[in-house]
Design a protein around this motif. Structure first.
Motif, PDB file in Angstrom:
ATOM      1  N   THR A  31      20.895 -12.312   4.310  1.00 40.65           N
ATOM      2  CA  THR A  31      21.691 -11.773   3.443  1.00 40.65           C
ATOM      3  C   THR A  31      23.246 -12.378   3.680  1.00 40.65           C
ATOM      4  N   LEU A  32      23.173 -14.400   4.070  1.00 43.23           N
ATOM      5  CA  LEU A  32      24.233 -14.784   4.250  1.00 43.23           C
ATOM      6  C   LEU A  32      24.524 -15.538   3.045  1.00 43.23           C
ATOM      7  N   ALA A  33      23.660 -16.009   2.506  1.00 42.82           N
ATOM      8  CA  ALA A  33      24.051 -16.589   0.624  1.00 42.82           C
ATOM      9  C   ALA A  33      24.169 -16.417   0.191  1.00 42.82           C
ATOM     10  N   THR A  34      23.710 -14.386  -0.157  1.00 45.98           N
ATOM     11  CA  THR A  34      24.190 -13.810  -1.276  1.00 45.98           C
ATOM     12  C   THR A  34      25.344 -13.764  -0.776  1.00 45.98           C
ATOM     13  N   ARG A  35      25.744 -13.514   0.707  1.00 45.57           N
ATOM     14  CA  ARG A  35      26.756 -11.978   0.833  1.00 45.57           C
ATOM     15  C   ARG A  35      28.240 -13.757   0.345  1.00 45.57           C
ATOM     16  N   LEU A  36      27.718 -14.683   1.222  1.00 46.90           N
ATOM     17  CA  LEU A  36      29.234 -16.209   1.049  1.00 46.90           C
ATOM     18  C   LEU A  36      29.023 -17.157   0.420  1.00 46.90           C
ATOM     19  N   GLY A  37      28.136 -16.713  -0.872  1.00 51.89           N
ATOM     20  CA  GLY A  37      27.462 -17.917  -1.885  1.00 51.89           C
ATOM     21  C   GLY A  37      29.288 -18.215  -2.150  1.00 51.89           C
ATOM     22  N   THR A  38      29.667 -17.251  -3.173  1.00 53.65           N
ATOM     23  CA  THR A  38      30.706 -17.354  -3.237  1.00 53.65           C
ATOM     24  C   THR A  38      32.474 -18.020  -3.030  1.00 53.65           C
ATOM     25  N   ASN A  39      32.573 -18.294  -1.483  1.00 51.33           N
ATOM     26  CA  ASN A  39      33.356 -18.567  -0.614  1.00 51.33           C
ATOM     27  C   ASN A  39      33.676 -19.768  -0.757  1.00 51.33           C
ATOM     28  N   GLU A  40      34.564 -20.043  -1.582  1.00 53.84           N
ATOM     29  CA  GLU A  40      34.736 -21.549  -1.557  1.00 53.84           C
ATOM     30  C   GLU A  40      35.058 -22.113  -0.292  1.00 53.84           C
ATOM     31  N   ALA A  41      36.059 -21.770   0.977  1.00 55.92           N
ATOM     32  CA  ALA A  41      35.917 -22.683   1.665  1.00 55.92           C
ATOM     33  C   ALA A  41      34.741 -22.992   2.158  1.00 55.92           C
ATOM     34  N   LEU A  42      33.598 -22.817   2.322  1.00 59.12           N
ATOM     35  CA  LEU A  42      32.287 -22.695   2.652  1.00 59.12           C
ATOM     36  C   LEU A  42      31.488 -23.408   1.380  1.00 59.12           C
ATOM     37  N   THR A  43      31.535 -23.393   0.388  1.00 55.89           N
ATOM     38  CA  THR A  43      30.701 -23.909  -0.549  1.00 55.89           C
ATOM     39  C   THR A  43      31.294 -24.890  -0.755  1.00 55.89           C
ATOM     40  N   GLY A  44      32.796 -25.632  -0.788  1.00 59.29           N
ATOM     41  CA  GLY A  44      33.290 -26.896  -0.920  1.00 59.29           C
ATOM     42  C   GLY A  44      33.269 -27.538   0.137  1.00 59.29           C
ATOM     43  N   ARG A  45      32.185 -27.175   1.336  1.00 56.00           N
ATOM     44  CA  ARG A  45      32.582 -27.542   2.289  1.00 56.00           C
ATOM     45  C   ARG A  45      30.697 -27.992   2.189  1.00 56.00           C
ATOM     46  N   ILE A  46      29.280 -26.593   1.949  1.00 54.63           N
ATOM     47  CA  ILE A  46      28.371 -27.461   2.261  1.00 54.63           C
ATOM     48  C   ILE A  46      27.637 -27.324   0.685  1.00 54.63           C
ATOM     49  N   GLY A  47      28.182 -27.203  -0.128  1.00 53.72           N
ATOM     50  CA  GLY A  47      27.198 -27.271  -1.488  1.00 53.72           C
ATOM     51  C   GLY A  47      27.876 -25.826  -2.592  1.00 53.72           C
ATOM     52  N   GLU A  48      27.538 -25.433  -3.772  1.00 56.18           N
ATOM     53  CA  GLU A  48      27.297 -24.248  -4.183  1.00 56.18           C
ATOM     54  C   GLU A  48      26.129 -23.685  -4.013  1.00 56.18           C
ATOM     55  N   ASP A  49      25.119 -25.068  -4.311  1.00 58.18           N
ATOM     56  CA  ASP A  49      24.034 -24.052  -4.738  1.00 58.18           C
ATOM     57  C   ASP A  49      23.555 -23.926  -3.304  1.00 58.18           C
ATOM     58  N   THR A  50      23.325 -21.989  -3.926  1.00 64.61           N
ATOM     59  CA  THR A  50      22.664 -21.730  -2.373  1.00 64.61           C
ATOM     60  C   THR A  50      21.394 -21.320  -1.920  1.00 64.61           C
ATOM     61  N   SER A  51      20.430 -21.631  -3.087  1.00 67.09           N
ATOM     62  CA  SER A  51      18.956 -21.650  -3.246  1.00 67.09           C
ATOM     63  C   SER A  51      19.374 -23.306  -2.138  1.00 67.09           C
ATOM     64  N   ARG A  52      19.675 -24.134  -2.103  1.00 64.39           N
ATOM     65  CA  ARG A  52      19.035 -25.156  -0.957  1.00 64.39           C
ATOM     66  C   ARG A  52      20.056 -24.529   0.104  1.00 64.39           C
ATOM     67  N   TRP A  53      20.383 -23.699   0.546  1.00 64.65           N
ATOM     68  CA  TRP A  53      21.422 -23.785   1.968  1.00 64.65           C
ATOM     69  C   TRP A  53      20.023 -23.258   2.600  1.00 64.65           C
ATOM     70  N   LYS A  54      20.533 -23.812   3.669  1.00 62.94           N
ATOM     71  CA  LYS A  54      19.348 -23.219   4.975  1.00 62.94           C
ATOM     72  C   LYS A  54      20.415 -22.757   6.413  1.00 62.94           C
ATOM     73  N   VAL A  55      19.625 -21.248   6.586  1.00 60.08           N
ATOM     74  CA  VAL A  55      20.430 -20.656   7.400  1.00 60.08           C
ATOM     75  C   VAL A  55      19.695 -20.208   8.942  1.00 60.08           C
ATOM     76  N   ARG A  56      20.506 -20.706   9.983  1.00 59.32           N
ATOM     77  CA  ARG A  56      19.754 -20.528  11.388  1.00 59.32           C
ATOM     78  C   ARG A  56      20.992 -19.169  11.682  1.00 59.32           C
ATOM     79  N   GLU A  57      20.241 -18.872  12.505  1.00 59.51           N
ATOM     80  CA  GLU A  57      21.365 -17.669  13.822  1.00 59.51           C
ATOM     81  C   GLU A  57      20.651 -18.263  14.641  1.00 59.51           C
TER      82      GLU A  57
END
Ligand code: SR1
Ligand code: MG
Length: 423
Positions: free
Chosen positions: A14-40
Protein backbone atom coordinates in the motif's frame (compact mmCIF):
# COMPACT_ATOMS: atom_id res chain seq x y z
CA UNK A 1 -2.42 10.71 2.60
CA UNK A 2 -2.94 13.66 4.98
CA UNK A 3 -2.57 14.06 8.70
CA UNK A 4 -6.39 13.86 8.97
CA UNK A 5 -6.72 10.25 7.75
CA UNK A 6 -7.03 7.89 10.75
CA UNK A 7 -3.89 5.91 11.50
CA UNK A 8 -3.33 2.88 9.32
CA UNK A 9 -0.18 0.83 9.17
CA UNK A 10 1.61 0.95 5.83
CA UNK A 11 2.59 -2.19 3.96
CA UNK A 12 4.87 -2.91 1.01
CA UNK A 13 1.73 -3.23 -1.10
CA UNK A 14 0.00 0.00 0.00
CA UNK A 15 2.89 2.41 0.47
CA UNK A 16 3.08 3.70 -3.11
CA UNK A 17 -0.67 4.33 -3.29
CA UNK A 18 -0.80 6.03 0.08
CA UNK A 19 2.33 8.17 -0.24
CA UNK A 20 2.33 8.64 -4.02
CA UNK A 21 1.17 12.27 -3.73
CA UNK A 22 3.43 13.22 -0.85
CA UNK A 23 5.60 15.94 -2.35
CA UNK A 24 8.40 15.56 0.17
CA UNK A 25 8.76 11.98 -1.03
CA UNK A 26 8.04 12.38 -4.75
CA UNK A 27 10.40 15.37 -4.88
CA UNK A 28 13.19 13.14 -3.59
CA UNK A 29 12.58 9.88 -5.37
CA UNK A 30 10.42 10.68 -8.40
CA UNK A 31 6.69 10.89 -9.13
CA UNK A 32 6.21 7.71 -11.15
CA UNK A 33 5.00 5.37 -8.43
CA UNK A 34 4.82 2.47 -10.90
CA UNK A 35 8.64 2.56 -10.82
CA UNK A 36 8.92 2.60 -7.01
CA UNK A 37 10.51 -0.37 -5.29
CA UNK A 38 9.47 -0.78 -1.66
CA UNK A 39 11.18 -3.01 0.91
CA UNK A 40 10.35 -3.39 4.61
CA UNK A 41 13.66 -3.64 6.45
CA UNK A 42 12.75 -2.96 10.09
CA UNK A 43 14.76 -5.24 12.34
CA UNK A 44 14.29 -3.24 15.52
CA UNK A 45 11.93 -4.07 18.35
CA UNK A 46 9.22 -1.50 17.76
CA UNK A 47 8.51 -0.07 14.30
CA UNK A 48 8.04 -0.52 10.56
CA UNK A 49 10.90 0.76 8.39
CA UNK A 50 10.60 0.90 4.59
CA UNK A 51 13.20 1.76 1.99
CA UNK A 52 11.51 3.30 -1.05
CA UNK A 53 13.47 3.64 -4.27
CA UNK A 54 12.29 5.59 -7.32
CA UNK A 55 13.78 6.95 -10.55
CA UNK A 56 15.42 9.92 -8.83
CA UNK A 57 16.61 8.43 -5.55
CA UNK A 58 15.63 6.71 -2.34
CA UNK A 59 14.19 7.56 1.06
CA UNK A 60 13.31 5.85 4.33
CA UNK A 61 9.75 5.79 5.64
CA UNK A 62 9.58 4.90 9.32
CA UNK A 63 6.21 4.30 10.93
CA UNK A 64 5.36 3.52 14.53
CA UNK A 65 2.91 0.72 15.23
CA UNK A 66 0.35 0.92 18.04
CA UNK A 67 2.10 -1.98 19.78
CA UNK A 68 5.56 -3.39 20.48
CA UNK A 69 6.56 -5.20 17.29
CA UNK A 70 8.86 -7.60 19.14
CA UNK A 71 6.02 -8.85 21.35
CA UNK A 72 2.85 -8.22 19.33
CA UNK A 73 -0.46 -6.46 19.96
CA UNK A 74 -0.69 -7.88 23.48
CA UNK A 75 1.68 -4.99 24.40
CA UNK A 76 0.10 -1.72 23.19
CA UNK A 77 2.43 1.25 22.75
CA UNK A 78 1.30 4.76 21.80
CA UNK A 79 1.99 6.18 18.36
CA UNK A 80 3.17 9.45 19.90
CA UNK A 81 6.69 8.00 20.17
CA UNK A 82 7.06 9.08 16.56
CA UNK A 83 6.37 12.68 17.63
CA UNK A 84 9.16 12.47 20.22
CA UNK A 85 11.52 10.89 17.71
CA UNK A 86 10.85 13.69 15.21
CA UNK A 87 11.38 16.42 17.79
CA UNK A 88 14.52 14.76 19.15
CA UNK A 89 15.97 14.47 15.63
CA UNK A 90 15.41 18.18 14.95
CA UNK A 91 17.12 19.13 18.20
CA UNK A 92 20.04 16.74 17.61
CA UNK A 93 20.55 18.18 14.12
CA UNK A 94 20.60 21.71 15.55
CA UNK A 95 23.00 20.79 18.37
CA UNK A 96 25.26 18.37 16.48
CA UNK A 97 24.86 19.23 12.78
CA UNK A 98 25.28 16.34 10.35
CA UNK A 99 24.99 13.63 13.00
CA UNK A 100 21.47 12.39 12.21
CA UNK A 101 19.54 11.61 9.00
CA UNK A 102 17.91 14.58 7.25
CA UNK A 103 14.15 14.76 7.85
CA UNK A 104 11.92 15.33 4.79
CA UNK A 105 8.43 15.00 6.30
CA UNK A 106 6.60 14.20 9.53
CA UNK A 107 2.96 13.07 9.77
CA UNK A 108 1.85 12.95 13.38
CA UNK A 109 -1.46 11.11 12.81
CA UNK A 110 0.16 8.41 10.70
CA UNK A 111 3.13 8.36 13.13
CA UNK A 112 5.51 8.41 10.22
CA UNK A 113 8.76 10.13 9.43
CA UNK A 114 10.17 10.32 5.92
CA UNK A 115 13.91 10.73 6.10
CA UNK A 116 17.22 10.39 4.34
CA UNK A 117 18.18 6.93 3.12
CA UNK A 118 21.67 6.35 4.45
CA UNK A 119 23.67 4.34 1.93
CA UNK A 120 26.04 2.48 1.95
CA UNK A 121 25.77 2.77 5.74
CA UNK A 122 25.14 -0.32 7.83
CA UNK A 123 24.17 -0.73 11.48
CA UNK A 124 27.25 -0.37 13.68
CA UNK A 125 26.41 -3.52 15.64
CA UNK A 126 26.53 -5.56 12.43
CA UNK A 127 29.88 -4.07 11.48
CA UNK A 128 31.35 -4.93 14.91
CA UNK A 129 30.02 -8.51 14.71
CA UNK A 130 31.69 -8.83 11.30
CA UNK A 131 34.95 -7.66 12.86
CA UNK A 132 35.16 -4.36 10.97
CA UNK A 133 37.25 -1.60 12.52
CA UNK A 134 35.65 1.77 11.79
CA UNK A 135 38.23 4.52 12.16
CA UNK A 136 35.95 7.44 13.05
CA UNK A 137 33.30 6.14 15.43
CA UNK A 138 34.97 7.23 18.67
CA UNK A 139 35.40 10.78 17.41
CA UNK A 140 31.94 11.05 15.83
CA UNK A 141 29.97 9.51 18.71
CA UNK A 142 32.03 11.29 21.38
CA UNK A 143 31.32 14.64 19.70
CA UNK A 144 27.63 13.80 19.22
CA UNK A 145 27.18 12.95 22.90
CA UNK A 146 29.10 15.97 24.21
CA UNK A 147 27.26 18.41 21.92
CA UNK A 148 23.74 17.08 22.36
CA UNK A 149 24.05 16.49 26.10
CA UNK A 150 25.73 19.82 26.88
CA UNK A 151 23.59 21.94 24.56
CA UNK A 152 20.35 20.34 25.78
CA UNK A 153 21.04 21.21 29.41
CA UNK A 154 20.88 24.17 31.79
CA UNK A 155 24.61 24.62 31.19
CA UNK A 156 23.70 26.03 27.84
CA UNK A 157 19.98 26.61 27.21
CA UNK A 158 17.80 29.53 28.15
CA UNK A 159 16.10 28.00 31.17
CA UNK A 160 12.58 29.01 30.08
CA UNK A 161 13.09 27.17 26.79
CA UNK A 162 14.62 24.17 28.51
CA UNK A 163 11.69 23.92 30.93
CA UNK A 164 9.20 24.11 28.04
CA UNK A 165 11.10 21.34 26.27
CA UNK A 166 11.25 19.30 29.46
CA UNK A 167 7.45 19.55 29.68
CA UNK A 168 7.10 18.46 26.03
CA UNK A 169 9.25 15.34 26.43
CA UNK A 170 7.81 14.51 29.88
CA UNK A 171 4.89 12.96 28.01
CA UNK A 172 7.09 10.21 26.57
CA UNK A 173 5.88 8.18 29.54
CA UNK A 174 5.45 4.76 27.97
CA UNK A 175 8.92 4.61 26.47
CA UNK A 176 10.46 5.71 29.76
CA UNK A 177 8.38 2.99 31.40
CA UNK A 178 9.97 0.41 29.07
CA UNK A 179 13.45 1.52 30.13
CA UNK A 180 12.51 1.78 33.80
CA UNK A 181 11.31 -1.82 33.84
CA UNK A 182 13.38 -3.58 31.19
CA UNK A 183 16.71 -2.00 32.08
CA UNK A 184 16.60 -1.30 35.80
CA UNK A 185 14.31 -3.91 37.36
CA UNK A 186 13.39 -6.95 35.25
CA UNK A 187 16.93 -8.38 34.98
CA UNK A 188 17.10 -8.68 38.76
CA UNK A 189 14.10 -10.93 39.32
CA UNK A 190 12.33 -13.60 37.26
CA UNK A 191 10.17 -11.14 35.32
CA UNK A 192 7.77 -12.72 32.85
CA UNK A 193 9.47 -11.77 29.59
CA UNK A 194 13.05 -12.41 30.71
CA UNK A 195 15.16 -15.05 29.06
CA UNK A 196 18.78 -16.15 29.23
CA UNK A 197 21.01 -18.88 27.85
CA UNK A 198 19.89 -21.82 29.94
CA UNK A 199 20.91 -24.02 31.65
CA UNK A 200 24.48 -22.71 31.17
CA UNK A 201 23.90 -19.38 32.91
CA UNK A 202 21.33 -20.51 35.50
CA UNK A 203 23.68 -20.55 38.49
CA UNK A 204 25.23 -17.17 37.68
CA UNK A 205 21.82 -15.62 37.07
CA UNK A 206 20.61 -16.88 40.48
CA UNK A 207 23.75 -15.44 42.07
CA UNK A 208 23.21 -12.02 40.48
CA UNK A 209 19.55 -11.93 41.46
CA UNK A 210 20.49 -12.71 45.04
CA UNK A 211 23.14 -10.00 45.10
CA UNK A 212 21.79 -7.31 47.43
CA UNK A 213 24.49 -4.73 46.61
CA UNK A 214 23.79 -5.09 42.91
CA UNK A 215 20.03 -4.74 43.33
CA UNK A 216 20.42 -1.65 45.51
CA UNK A 217 22.82 -0.13 42.97
CA UNK A 218 20.41 -0.84 40.11
CA UNK A 219 17.63 0.90 42.02
CA UNK A 220 19.84 3.89 42.86
CA UNK A 221 20.53 4.20 39.14
CA UNK A 222 16.82 3.90 38.34
CA UNK A 223 16.19 6.67 40.87
CA UNK A 224 18.77 8.83 39.12
CA UNK A 225 17.29 8.03 35.71
CA UNK A 226 13.78 8.96 36.85
CA UNK A 227 14.59 12.01 38.97
CA UNK A 228 17.52 13.78 37.32
CA UNK A 229 16.07 15.64 34.33
CA UNK A 230 19.44 17.06 33.36
CA UNK A 231 19.41 17.11 29.56
CA UNK A 232 17.64 15.82 26.48
CA UNK A 233 18.89 12.25 26.06
CA UNK A 234 18.85 10.13 22.95
CA UNK A 235 17.52 7.54 25.38
CA UNK A 236 18.48 4.37 23.47
CA UNK A 237 22.01 5.01 22.26
CA UNK A 238 23.32 1.52 21.56
CA UNK A 239 25.25 0.16 18.58
CA UNK A 240 21.94 -0.77 16.87
CA UNK A 241 21.01 2.94 16.87
CA UNK A 242 24.07 4.03 14.90
CA UNK A 243 24.73 3.71 11.16
CA UNK A 244 28.23 3.76 9.75
CA UNK A 245 30.51 3.68 6.76
CA UNK A 246 34.28 3.77 7.05
CA UNK A 247 34.11 7.55 7.10
CA UNK A 248 30.64 8.50 8.33
CA UNK A 249 28.60 7.98 11.48
CA UNK A 250 24.92 8.83 12.00
CA UNK A 251 22.77 8.37 15.06
CA UNK A 252 19.21 7.15 14.44
CA UNK A 253 16.06 6.14 16.38
CA UNK A 254 15.81 8.61 19.28
CA UNK A 255 12.20 7.67 20.07
CA UNK A 256 13.15 7.07 23.73
CA UNK A 257 14.25 10.71 24.01
CA UNK A 258 13.46 12.45 27.29
CA UNK A 259 15.16 14.61 29.92
CA UNK A 260 17.41 12.46 32.08
CA UNK A 261 20.97 12.17 33.39
CA UNK A 262 23.81 12.81 30.92
CA UNK A 263 25.59 9.67 32.00
CA UNK A 264 22.77 7.45 30.72
CA UNK A 265 23.53 7.88 27.01
CA UNK A 266 27.28 7.63 27.58
CA UNK A 267 27.00 4.55 29.79
CA UNK A 268 24.61 2.73 27.46
CA UNK A 269 26.85 3.41 24.47
CA UNK A 270 30.07 2.27 26.16
CA UNK A 271 28.30 -0.84 27.49
CA UNK A 272 27.56 -1.82 23.91
CA UNK A 273 31.24 -1.53 22.99
CA UNK A 274 32.17 -3.68 25.98
CA UNK A 275 29.54 -6.26 25.00
CA UNK A 276 30.94 -6.25 21.47
CA UNK A 277 34.35 -6.91 23.08
CA UNK A 278 33.14 -9.90 25.12
CA UNK A 279 31.22 -11.35 22.18
CA UNK A 280 34.23 -11.44 19.82
CA UNK A 281 35.26 -14.88 21.17
CA UNK A 282 32.05 -16.23 19.67
CA UNK A 283 32.85 -14.87 16.20
CA UNK A 284 36.30 -16.36 15.66
CA UNK A 285 35.33 -19.10 13.17
CA UNK A 286 37.15 -17.36 10.36
CA UNK A 287 40.13 -16.09 12.37
CA UNK A 288 41.23 -14.76 15.72
CA UNK A 289 39.79 -11.45 16.83
CA UNK A 290 42.67 -10.21 19.03
CA UNK A 291 43.10 -7.04 16.96
CA UNK A 292 39.36 -6.42 17.03
CA UNK A 293 39.31 -6.79 20.82
CA UNK A 294 42.15 -4.28 21.16
CA UNK A 295 40.34 -1.96 18.76
CA UNK A 296 37.12 -2.10 20.79
CA UNK A 297 38.86 -1.23 24.04
CA UNK A 298 40.64 1.61 22.29
CA UNK A 299 37.28 2.84 20.96
CA UNK A 300 35.85 3.02 24.48
CA UNK A 301 38.89 4.98 25.70
CA UNK A 302 38.84 7.32 22.70
CA UNK A 303 35.09 7.90 22.89
CA UNK A 304 35.33 8.90 26.54
CA UNK A 305 38.36 11.08 25.82
CA UNK A 306 36.66 12.88 22.88
CA UNK A 307 33.53 13.33 24.99
CA UNK A 308 35.49 14.90 27.86
CA UNK A 309 37.53 17.16 25.61
CA UNK A 310 34.52 18.45 23.68
CA UNK A 311 32.39 18.79 26.81
CA UNK A 312 35.22 20.80 28.46
CA UNK A 313 35.52 22.98 25.36
CA UNK A 314 31.78 23.70 25.40
CA UNK A 315 31.96 24.39 29.15
CA UNK A 316 34.60 27.05 28.54
CA UNK A 317 33.05 28.60 25.44
CA UNK A 318 29.25 28.05 25.57
CA UNK A 319 28.34 27.98 29.25
CA UNK A 320 25.58 30.55 28.97
CA UNK A 321 22.80 28.78 30.90
CA UNK A 322 21.72 29.36 34.47
CA UNK A 323 24.05 26.76 36.02
CA UNK A 324 27.60 27.67 37.13
CA UNK A 325 27.20 31.13 35.58
CA UNK A 326 30.25 32.89 34.27
CA UNK A 327 29.21 35.86 36.43
CA UNK A 328 30.24 33.80 39.46
CA UNK A 329 33.53 32.57 38.03
CA UNK A 330 35.26 33.89 34.88
CA UNK A 331 33.70 37.36 35.16
CA UNK A 332 35.30 37.67 38.58
CA UNK A 333 38.66 36.48 37.35
CA UNK A 334 38.06 33.03 38.88
CA UNK A 335 38.78 30.71 35.96
CA UNK A 336 40.04 28.10 38.39
CA UNK A 337 36.62 27.96 40.06
CA UNK A 338 35.00 27.19 36.71
CA UNK A 339 37.58 24.42 36.10
CA UNK A 340 36.94 22.98 39.57
CA UNK A 341 33.20 22.88 38.86
CA UNK A 342 33.82 21.24 35.47
CA UNK A 343 35.92 18.60 37.19
CA UNK A 344 33.03 17.81 39.57
CA UNK A 345 30.54 17.56 36.71
CA UNK A 346 32.77 15.21 34.70
CA UNK A 347 33.47 13.08 37.77
CA UNK A 348 29.77 12.68 38.41
CA UNK A 349 29.15 11.67 34.78
CA UNK A 350 32.00 9.14 35.05
CA UNK A 351 30.68 7.54 38.27
CA UNK A 352 27.18 7.29 36.93
CA UNK A 353 28.04 6.08 33.43
CA UNK A 354 29.82 3.04 34.86
CA UNK A 355 26.65 2.13 36.75
CA UNK A 356 24.42 2.58 33.71
CA UNK A 357 26.89 0.59 31.60
CA UNK A 358 26.92 -2.31 34.06
CA UNK A 359 23.18 -2.70 34.15
CA UNK A 360 22.82 -2.23 30.37
CA UNK A 361 25.10 -5.26 30.00
CA UNK A 362 22.90 -7.22 32.39
CA UNK A 363 19.60 -6.40 30.77
CA UNK A 364 20.87 -7.39 27.30
CA UNK A 365 21.73 -10.87 28.58
CA UNK A 366 19.04 -11.46 31.22
CA UNK A 367 16.05 -9.41 30.05
CA UNK A 368 13.68 -9.31 27.09
CA UNK A 369 15.70 -7.39 24.47
CA UNK A 370 18.95 -9.18 23.69
CA UNK A 371 21.87 -8.09 21.49
CA UNK A 372 22.78 -9.71 18.20
CA UNK A 373 26.42 -9.60 19.36
CA UNK A 374 25.67 -12.58 21.61
CA UNK A 375 22.50 -13.91 19.96
CA UNK A 376 24.29 -14.68 16.70
CA UNK A 377 26.71 -17.04 18.47
CA UNK A 378 25.11 -20.34 17.50
CA UNK A 379 27.11 -22.57 19.88
CA UNK A 380 25.22 -22.09 23.14
CA UNK A 381 28.11 -23.11 25.40
CA UNK A 382 30.38 -20.62 23.70
CA UNK A 383 27.68 -17.94 23.83
CA UNK A 384 27.17 -18.58 27.55
CA UNK A 385 30.93 -18.26 28.17
CA UNK A 386 30.97 -14.86 26.47
CA UNK A 387 27.82 -13.76 28.28
CA UNK A 388 29.06 -14.92 31.69
CA UNK A 389 32.20 -12.82 31.31
CA UNK A 390 30.14 -9.79 30.35
CA UNK A 391 27.76 -10.33 33.27
CA UNK A 392 30.64 -10.45 35.77
CA UNK A 393 32.20 -7.38 34.23
CA UNK A 394 28.84 -5.55 34.41
CA UNK A 395 28.38 -6.44 38.05
CA UNK A 396 31.87 -5.27 38.95
CA UNK A 397 31.64 -1.85 37.30
CA UNK A 398 28.11 -1.19 38.58
CA UNK A 399 28.82 -2.06 42.19
CA UNK A 400 32.36 -0.66 42.41
CA UNK A 401 31.84 2.39 40.23
CA UNK A 402 32.90 4.91 42.87
CA UNK A 403 36.27 3.18 43.26
CA UNK A 404 37.14 2.98 39.58
CA UNK A 405 38.98 6.08 38.45
CA UNK A 406 39.88 5.69 34.79
CA UNK A 407 38.75 4.11 31.57
CA UNK A 408 42.09 2.25 31.41
CA UNK A 409 41.21 0.59 34.71
CA UNK A 410 37.90 -0.58 33.26
CA UNK A 411 39.52 -1.80 30.06
CA UNK A 412 42.24 -3.64 32.00
CA UNK A 413 39.50 -5.36 33.96
CA UNK A 414 37.70 -6.33 30.73
CA UNK A 415 40.95 -7.72 29.29
CA UNK A 416 41.68 -9.68 32.49
CA UNK A 417 38.22 -11.21 32.59
CA UNK A 418 38.50 -12.10 28.92
CA UNK A 419 41.95 -13.71 29.32
CA UNK A 420 41.73 -15.34 32.69
CA UNK A 421 38.10 -15.16 33.67
CA UNK A 422 39.14 -13.66 37.03
CA UNK A 423 36.93 -11.93 39.66
C1 SR1 B 1 10.18 -3.59 24.09
S1 SR1 B 1 11.42 -2.59 23.49
C2 SR1 B 1 12.90 -3.33 23.95
C3 SR1 B 1 14.09 -2.51 23.69
O1 SR1 B 1 14.16 -2.16 22.32
C4 SR1 B 1 14.56 -0.81 22.19
O2 SR1 B 1 15.54 -0.65 21.23
C5 SR1 B 1 15.02 -0.39 23.56
O3 SR1 B 1 16.39 -0.66 23.76
C6 SR1 B 1 14.15 -1.19 24.42
O4 SR1 B 1 14.63 -1.31 25.74
MG1 MG C 1 15.46 1.65 18.35
Amino acid sequence: MTGKTPFEALSVETLATRLGTNEALTGRIGEDTSRWKVREVGDGNLNLVFIVEGDKGAAVVKQALPYVRLVGDSWPLPLKRSFFEYHALTRQEARAPGSVPAIYHFDETQALIIMEYLSPHIILRRALIEGRQLPNIARDIGLFMARTLFRGSDFSMVTKERKADLALFADNVELCDITENLVFSDPYFDAKMNRHTSPQLDALVAELRADRDLKVEAQRLKHLFAANAETLLHGDLHSGSIMVTDTETRMIDPEFAFYGPMAFDVGMLLANFWMAFFSQRGHEQSGKRDAMRAYLLDVTAQTWSVFRTEFSHLWRTERNGMLYQKSLFEDQGDRLGAEQALDHVLHQIWDDLLGFAGIEVHRRILGLAHNADFETIADEDLRATCEARALKFGRHIAVNRRHIHSIDEVNNLAALIEQENRI
